[in-house]
Design an enzyme around this catalytic site. Structure first.
Site, short mmCIF file in Angstrom:
data_model
loop_
_atom_site.label_atom_id
_atom_site.label_comp_id
_atom_site.label_asym_id
_atom_site.label_seq_id
_atom_site.Cartn_x
_atom_site.Cartn_y
_atom_site.Cartn_z
N TYR A 1 42.52 93.92 35.54
CA TYR A 1 42.97 93.35 36.80
C TYR A 1 44.49 93.29 36.86
O TYR A 1 45.19 93.69 35.94
CB TYR A 1 42.33 91.97 37.00
CG TYR A 1 40.96 92.03 37.66
CD1 TYR A 1 40.27 93.23 37.82
CD2 TYR A 1 40.36 90.86 38.15
CE1 TYR A 1 39.02 93.26 38.45
CE2 TYR A 1 39.13 90.89 38.78
CZ TYR A 1 38.46 92.10 38.92
OH TYR A 1 37.23 92.11 39.54
N SER A 2 45.01 92.71 37.96
CA SER A 2 46.43 92.82 38.28
C SER A 2 47.35 92.21 37.23
O SER A 2 46.97 91.27 36.52
CB SER A 2 46.71 92.18 39.63
OG SER A 2 46.24 93.03 40.63
N GLU B 1 46.19 83.74 44.22
CA GLU B 1 46.25 85.01 43.49
C GLU B 1 47.68 85.55 43.47
O GLU B 1 48.51 85.23 44.33
CB GLU B 1 45.33 86.05 44.16
CG GLU B 1 43.86 85.66 44.08
CD GLU B 1 42.91 86.77 44.51
OE1 GLU B 1 41.88 86.96 43.83
OE2 GLU B 1 43.17 87.43 45.53
N GLN C 1 45.97 98.82 41.28
CA GLN C 1 44.55 98.55 41.04
C GLN C 1 43.75 99.71 41.62
O GLN C 1 43.89 100.05 42.81
CB GLN C 1 44.14 97.24 41.73
CG GLN C 1 44.65 96.01 41.04
CD GLN C 1 43.87 95.73 39.76
OE1 GLN C 1 42.76 95.27 39.81
NE2 GLN C 1 44.48 96.03 38.62
N ARG D 1 44.22 84.55 36.69
CA ARG D 1 44.57 85.98 36.61
C ARG D 1 45.94 86.30 37.22
O ARG D 1 46.57 85.46 37.83
CB ARG D 1 43.50 86.82 37.31
CG ARG D 1 43.22 86.45 38.75
CD ARG D 1 42.14 87.38 39.34
NE ARG D 1 41.71 86.92 40.64
CZ ARG D 1 40.62 86.16 40.85
NH1 ARG D 1 39.86 85.79 39.85
NH2 ARG D 1 40.31 85.78 42.08
N LEU E 1 39.14 103.56 45.66
CA LEU E 1 39.81 102.41 46.28
C LEU E 1 41.08 102.01 45.53
O LEU E 1 41.08 101.92 44.31
CB LEU E 1 38.84 101.22 46.31
CG LEU E 1 39.38 99.88 46.83
CD1 LEU E 1 38.32 99.16 47.66
CD2 LEU E 1 39.86 98.97 45.70
N LEU E 2 42.13 101.79 46.29
CA LEU E 2 43.37 101.21 45.76
C LEU E 2 43.47 99.79 46.28
O LEU E 2 43.17 99.53 47.44
CB LEU E 2 44.55 102.06 46.23
CG LEU E 2 45.99 101.52 46.16
CD1 LEU E 2 46.97 102.69 46.04
CD2 LEU E 2 46.36 100.68 47.40
N ASN E 3 43.90 98.84 45.40
CA ASN E 3 44.34 97.56 45.97
C ASN E 3 45.71 97.17 45.43
O ASN E 3 46.66 97.92 45.70
CB ASN E 3 43.25 96.47 45.95
CG ASN E 3 42.64 96.12 44.63
OD1 ASN E 3 42.12 96.97 43.93
ND2 ASN E 3 42.69 94.87 44.27
N ASP E 4 45.86 96.09 44.73
CA ASP E 4 47.20 95.54 44.49
C ASP E 4 48.19 96.49 43.81
O ASP E 4 47.81 97.21 42.89
CB ASP E 4 47.12 94.32 43.57
CG ASP E 4 46.05 93.34 43.96
OD1 ASP E 4 45.45 93.49 45.03
OD2 ASP E 4 45.81 92.41 43.18
C1 FRU Z 1 43.98 90.52 44.57
C2 FRU Z 1 43.03 90.59 43.38
C3 FRU Z 1 43.66 90.00 42.13
C4 FRU Z 1 42.87 90.69 41.04
C5 FRU Z 1 42.69 92.06 41.61
C6 FRU Z 1 41.40 92.74 41.23
O1 FRU Z 1 43.68 91.46 45.54
O2 FRU Z 1 41.82 89.94 43.68
O3 FRU Z 1 43.59 88.59 42.05
O4 FRU Z 1 43.57 90.72 39.83
O5 FRU Z 1 42.75 91.93 43.02
O6 FRU Z 1 41.40 94.06 41.69
#
Ligand code: FRU
Length: 480
Positions: free
Chosen positions: A102-103, A220, A59, A161, A40-43
């Site tokens: 985290y981010s 966030e 992420q 965060r 999984l990729l996120n931010d």
């Molecule tokens: C946003 C978030 C950030 C956090 C990160 C964790 O999508 O929830 O607040 O640092 O993703 O993966």
């Protein structure tokens, strides 16, 4: 590198190898977007230009297509278009980040790349701790963790965060996304002269301050920057209620334009505007490049929004980043345009001037495919309704009498249609970047953007045009 770090890296690389064929066999795998090698990729994180090279971190959860103890994956590029995969930047190896790196963000200082990120820690009962952490690098590839630089101030809960750092005058500043003890989302500001001692300056803005009422329980990924003599705060508030066409996604991303007072640490700002009108867009981050451009990239996903229904999870991966967008201001409104370098992707132009549509649904010769750029200029639009249907899966509908533009797509879960709508007034032009399983549509020169994943049948490459009356179109199409 600690033993734990090394072990986590080896496990993540083994996961990439193990599922490489399964991931690559996915027809929904994207051609010109940043996507994870597995998992999984996120931010987007740490977006920066360092010694001329663009760096994009993200992420990353290598071991499943759900969220968890995040790593930082890493790509570099000379042109923001062709991205090169780099070694893993950060693993959650230390006590202060054991449940996720985290981010965060990156700045260049003293000849080093400095990454600021959040160390996420959870104990057995799920109780959370958050630390803001620094890692440095000379080459921008190998990082040394310098440890915790900022602990939780008493004003906030452990939802603290996503540090974004920048320089203004003599000082470094950091915004952090927070929640206070009344469960109000806010942005906190910190100041430092050396990047390691940080002084809390207070709240930039947030829910239940003198400028806003109810505005979400957690904010966030804040990002505060100067643009054309104004200041822009980009942020992703959680907990906004649906209001008509607004705030339709599970969580929002948008911005405030105003004036930052560095003495008081407050941003005097106007109203919140969403950055994107589509289905998948969250946690964007910007950087300033050496041409002076303010460039934004978002996560093409939203936390807890249909994540388990993306068909890519059968192929052991999920999510992508958006294309980079250049930001400018028109009054208090952000204009977002795809960066000009994307023209490098263009192959085989097909252009038509003054195509006349009149009531019937039609294809236009050569205008089709699974990955393409499509520019549409509207002339003499006398039709009440214009429709553009992509691969029998997504549809753009412009309704002239109401001035509303709608993006429809088949829901991942049950393939029923769902939609997002935005009022735009007169439709002048559309610019679409269509990848195998994504659509990014820029409206009227970047006044609005609609971003979405979609999952059409592999064989279907059709593009249909329809209007309810007379309408003349200028059309350009490139394979990408
Ligand atoms: C946003 C978030 C950030 C956090 C990160 C964790 O999508 O929830 O607040 O640092 O993703 O993966």
């Amino acid at each position: 590198m600690s033993q734990r770090d090394n072990q986590l890296r080896q496990e993540a690389y083994a996961e990439i190898e193990k599922f490489r064929d399964q991931v690559e066999a996915d027809p929904h795998r994207l051609r010109f977007h940043i996507q994870p090698p597995v998992g999984l990729l996120n931010d987007p994180n740490g977006f920066v230009q360092y010694n001329g090279t663009y760096h994009m971190f993200y992420q990353w959860m290598p071991f499943k297509t759900g969220h968890g103890a995040k790593f930082w994956g890493h790509y570099t590029s000379d042109d923001l278009v062709n991205w090169q995969a780099e070694p893993i930047a950060l693993t959650p190896s230390e006590w202060f980040e054991k449940n996720g790196c985290y981010s965060g963000s990156a700045v260049e200082a003293n000849g080093l790349m400095n990454l600021f990120y959040t160390g996420n820690v959870k104990d057995e009962e799920g109780k959370r701790e958050s630390y803001q952490v620094l890692a440095t690098s000379e080459d921008g590839i190998h990082f040394e963790k310098q440890g915790v630089v900022l602990e939780l101030p008493e004003e906030y809960t452990a939802h603290f965060r996503d540090p974004k750092v920048w320089k203004h005058g003599e000082y470094w500043y950091m915004v952090v996304g927070t929640q206070n003890h009344d469960l109000q989302g806010r942005v906190a500001l910190f100041r430092s002269s050396d990047l390691s001692d940080w002084e809390h300056m207070g709240v930039v803005t947030g829910a239940h301050t003198d400028q806003l009422d109810d505005f979400g329980f957690m904010w966030e990924c804040p990002d505060l920057f100067e643009l054309e003599d104004k200041h822009v705060l980009v942020v992703s508030p959680q907990g906004l209620e649906v209001q008509g066409n607004h705030y339709q996604n599970v969580y929002q991303s948008g911005y405030f334009v105003g004036d930052m007072n560095y003495e008081t640490g407050k941003l005097e700002h106007g109203s919140f505007k969403e950055l994107d009108q589509g289905f998948e867009f969250y946690a964007p981050q910007t950087t300033l490049d050496d041409q002076g451009r303010r460039i934004l990239v978002g996560w093409m996903g939203v936390p807890d929004q249909d994540e388990e229904h993306h068909p890519t999870i059968k192929h052991k991966w999920i999510h992508t980043l958006t294309l980079p967008r250049e930001l400018t201001l028109d009054g208090d409104k952000l204009i977002q345009k795809p960066i000009v370098e994307l023209e490098k992707l263009r192959k085989e132009e097909i252009s038509y001037e003054r195509v006349e549509l009149n009531g019937v649904e039609t294809t236009i010769e050569g205008i089709e495919g699974d990955a393409f750029e499509l520019q549409l200029g509207f002339e003499h639009n006398k039709a009440d309704v214009f429709e553009l249907t992509l691969r029998n899966n997504a549809r753009v509908v412009y309704h002239k009498p109401s001035g509303e533009l709608t993006l429809e797509r088949k829901r991942f879960e049950d393939r029923r249609m769902e939609s997002r709508t935005c009022k735009i007034g007169e439709l002048e032009d559309l610019l679409l970047f269509v990848d195998t399983s994504s659509v990014e549509m820029f409206v009227n020169g970047g006044e609005e953007v609609f971003t979405a994943r979609y999952y059409p049948e592999q064989e279907n490459r059709s593009v249909y045009f329809a209007s309810s009356g007379e309408l003349t179109l200028n059309v350009s199409h490139w394979k990408l």
